[in-house]
Motif scaffolding. Structure first.
Motif, mmCIF file in Angstrom:
data_model
loop_
_atom_site.group_PDB
_atom_site.id
_atom_site.type_symbol
_atom_site.label_atom_id
_atom_site.label_comp_id
_atom_site.label_asym_id
_atom_site.label_seq_id
_atom_site.Cartn_x
_atom_site.Cartn_y
_atom_site.Cartn_z
ATOM 1 N N GLU A 83 30.775 47.620 37.998
ATOM 2 C CA GLU A 83 31.090 47.142 39.542
ATOM 3 C C GLU A 83 30.406 45.907 39.667
ATOM 4 O O GLU A 83 31.228 45.232 40.461
ATOM 5 N N LYS A 84 29.478 45.626 39.483
ATOM 6 C CA LYS A 84 28.846 44.319 39.420
ATOM 7 C C LYS A 84 29.677 43.175 39.006
ATOM 8 O O LYS A 84 30.070 42.075 39.828
ATOM 9 N N LEU A 85 30.232 42.981 37.995
ATOM 10 C CA LEU A 85 31.210 42.262 37.278
ATOM 11 C C LEU A 85 32.259 42.113 38.140
ATOM 12 O O LEU A 85 32.882 41.120 38.545
ATOM 13 N N LEU A 86 33.084 43.355 38.605
ATOM 14 C CA LEU A 86 34.338 43.344 39.364
ATOM 15 C C LEU A 86 34.050 42.875 40.813
ATOM 16 O O LEU A 86 34.774 41.963 41.312
ATOM 17 N N ARG A 87 33.154 43.024 41.397
ATOM 18 C CA ARG A 87 32.872 42.522 42.875
ATOM 19 C C ARG A 87 32.526 41.305 42.819
ATOM 20 O O ARG A 87 32.712 40.471 43.891
ATOM 21 N N ARG A 88 31.864 40.682 41.779
ATOM 22 C CA ARG A 88 31.718 39.247 41.701
ATOM 23 C C ARG A 88 32.831 38.214 41.387
ATOM 24 O O ARG A 88 32.599 37.166 41.647
ATOM 25 N N ASN A 89 33.857 39.085 40.896
ATOM 26 C CA ASN A 89 35.215 38.180 40.620
ATOM 27 C C ASN A 89 36.216 38.911 40.979
ATOM 28 O O ASN A 89 37.092 39.067 40.048
ATOM 29 N N PRO A 90 36.542 39.212 42.008
ATOM 30 C CA PRO A 90 37.347 40.039 42.717
ATOM 31 C C PRO A 90 38.881 39.080 42.439
ATOM 32 O O PRO A 90 39.891 39.952 42.134
ATOM 33 N N LYS A 91 38.911 37.986 42.432
ATOM 34 C CA LYS A 91 40.282 37.081 41.988
ATOM 35 C C LYS A 91 40.752 37.483 40.638
ATOM 36 O O LYS A 91 42.153 37.481 40.454
ATOM 37 N N TYR A 92 39.937 37.875 39.768
ATOM 38 C CA TYR A 92 40.444 38.378 38.395
ATOM 39 C C TYR A 92 40.510 39.659 37.931
ATOM 40 O O TYR A 92 40.364 40.313 36.836
ATOM 41 N N VAL A 93 40.327 40.495 39.012
ATOM 42 C CA VAL A 93 40.435 42.060 38.845
ATOM 43 C C VAL A 93 41.312 42.455 37.909
ATOM 44 O O VAL A 93 41.241 43.419 37.222
ATOM 45 N N SER A 94 42.712 41.984 38.095
ATOM 46 C CA SER A 94 43.561 42.462 36.994
ATOM 47 C C SER A 94 43.554 42.268 35.939
ATOM 48 O O SER A 94 44.083 43.070 35.040
ATOM 49 N N ILE A 95 42.717 41.323 35.572
ATOM 50 C CA ILE A 95 42.345 41.206 33.981
ATOM 51 C C ILE A 95 40.843 41.589 33.565
ATOM 52 O O ILE A 95 40.923 42.426 32.649
ATOM 53 N N LEU A 96 39.963 41.813 34.678
ATOM 54 C CA LEU A 96 38.789 42.267 34.184
ATOM 55 C C LEU A 96 38.771 43.809 34.458
ATOM 56 O O LEU A 96 37.813 44.462 33.514
ATOM 57 N N ALA A 97 39.505 44.131 35.267
ATOM 58 C CA ALA A 97 39.436 45.745 35.381
ATOM 59 C C ALA A 97 39.794 46.503 34.096
ATOM 60 O O ALA A 97 38.937 47.611 33.533
ATOM 61 N N PRO A 98 40.739 46.044 33.418
ATOM 62 C CA PRO A 98 41.320 47.052 32.231
ATOM 63 C C PRO A 98 40.289 46.464 30.911
ATOM 64 O O PRO A 98 39.987 47.526 30.229
ATOM 65 N N PHE A 99 39.740 45.527 31.040
ATOM 66 C CA PHE A 99 38.531 45.216 30.108
ATOM 67 C C PHE A 99 37.303 45.894 30.076
ATOM 68 O O PHE A 99 36.611 46.457 29.298
ATOM 69 N N THR A 100 36.877 46.060 31.519
ATOM 70 C CA THR A 100 35.819 47.065 32.039
ATOM 71 C C THR A 100 36.131 48.349 31.684
ATOM 72 O O THR A 100 35.237 48.859 30.976
#
Length: 450
Positions: A83-100
């Protein structure tokens, strides 16, 4: 009755059990396999095949460790970091979310960890005016793709057990070799999903259906709602300890797979990786119970344990029934299909994809099809290369993680279309699996497996 008709009738029974078991869901899939086995043995007089005992015991050991991780709270440590990773980089959530979600699955061995992340992914997207369908559908698909890249997943452990009985040029495809193909192939497939998702669908301010929904103040309040977060939760030291114990066990298993000399000898040969995985997963669970004072009763009540035991029964019934039919008809199958699988090995990947959709389980699809494929002459290298094709249940939006994603997306952008097949998960699924299979084939060829 001639041999072809007899085999067709036996195969129809197998398929009927698969279809009906998948439709009923849960443990019914394995139980229907048992019913099919009774029919085959007592009415068709087929000698029962061999149940996949090694696979089942390995699944039990892995599930026990993963369930202990969840019961001890160690899983919450991983989820909070994600969650920390996603909230610090909300602009890239479409790429970071599936990797997470993919990486969480790789670490935990089950895609069920996605349920906790879905409301967080939705909150990050909607609060930053990003179409929630983009990261949410991608995250759901990626969480299932991660199964074929996890050293502790039921599917990959099952595949390793079957490959151990099918040497290539006199050498068995090792556990580490399998992961050296499946992990990068999966991650490239997830990257392809993320890139596609970045651009999919209309932006929220240009989507007339979404704008019509939020025109109503009550609906707008429900869509934007309160934030869901794990960040305010203080995690105990025992939760951190449980996570490190589990991760350490995974690292040790990987090292023992890479270096045979580190494993003790049994009959003059290093102990098999199947037994090694079983020992260290049970040991990891024991250390978590002892050192973190985890309640053993809670382990059996966890979602991971429940899902894992269902997988054991499914593999038990399905694989035993399939082995019975195909083992008895192996000579005819080899003569009929040997040339086809040699000239068109990609057909194996297509068959695996279809079977996976019917059984809604990567582990069950592998248990049902891989032994048959190896027996009729599909080169083991292609079995490794097309491992990602074991995930085919995105084709129809009936899998629990997909249905949960639709429910968590209060904006309504993640949806099932008018024709059912045109839903939010089909394009990410097709792109991810196809890309992973292509990359898997390239890597398997480079490793000399194909």
């Amino acid at each position: 009755m001639d041999i072809v008709m007899l085999f067709a009738l036996q195969l129809a029974i197998v398929l009927a059990c698969l279809f009906y078991g998948a439709r009923k869901g849960g443990i019914a899939l394995g139980l229907l396999g048992g019913l099919g086995l009774v029919i085959l043995a007592f009415f068709f007089k087929l000698p029962p095949g061999k149940p996949p005992v090694d696979v089942m015991l390995t699944i039990v050991a892995v599930v026990a460790a993963s369930a202990t991780l969840q019961a001890s709270g160690g899983l919450d440590v991983m989820l909070q970091a994600a969650e920390k990773l996603l909230r610090r980089n909300p602009k890239y959530v479409s790429i970071l979310a599936p990797f997470t979600t993919c990486i969480l699955t790789m670490l935990c061995g089950t895609g069920h960890v996605v349920y906790t992340m879905l409301p967080i992914i939705y909150d990050v997207a909607i609060k930053n005016d990003i179409r929630p369908e983009r990261p949410m559908a991608a995250a759901s698909v990626a969480s299932q793709m991660g199964i074929m890249a996890s050293p502790v997943s039921v599917a990959i452990v099952s595949l390793a057990a079957f490959l151990a009985k099918a040497p290539v040029n006199g050498e068995v495809i090792s556990f580490v070799t399998l992961l050296s193909v499946s992990i990068p192939a999966t991650l490239v497939g997830v990257l392809a999903i993320g890139i596609f998702s970045w651009f999919r669908g209309k932006d929220l301010d240009r989507d007339p259906e979404f704008q019509a929904r939020i025109a109503d103040p009550e609906t707008r309040a429900r869509i934007y709602g309160d934030s869901t977060t794990l960040l305010g939760r203080k995690l105990a030291s025992r939760q951190w300890a449980a996570m490190w114990i589990f991760l350490a066990a995974i690292v040790v298993v990987a090292l023992l797979g890479a270096f045979d000399s580190l494993r003790p000898l049994s009959g003059g040969k290093p102990v098999s990786m199947i037994l090694t995985i079983q020992m260290f997963m049970l040991a990891a669970g024991a250390l978590m119970v002892v050192l973190t004072k985890t309640d053993p009763v809670a382990i059996g009540k966890s979602e991971v344990f429940r899902a894992g035991m269902i997988a054991v029964i499914a593999v038990f019934g399905i694989a035993w029934m399939a082995d019975t039919v195909f083992e008895c008809n192996l000579p005819q199958l080899k003569s009929a299909l040997a040339d086809t699988v040699k000239t068109h090995p990609w057909a194996y990947g297509l068959a695996l994809l279809v079977v996976s959709k019917f059984v809604n389980s990567q582990a069950a699809a592998i248990s049902a099809l891989v032994p048959v494929a190896l027996a009729i002459g599909v080169p083991p290298g292609y079995v490794v290369a097309f491992g990602a094709a074991a995930y085919g249940y995105y084709i129809l939006p009936t899998y629990p993680s997909d249905l949960a994603t639709i429910q968590f997306d209060r904006s309504g952008t993640t949806h099932i279309g008018k024709y059912v097949i045109n839903h939010s998960f089909i394009l990410p699924g097709l792109i991810g699996v196809f890309t992973s299979c292509v990359v898997g084939l390239i890597l398997a060829t480079a490793r000399g497996l194909v």
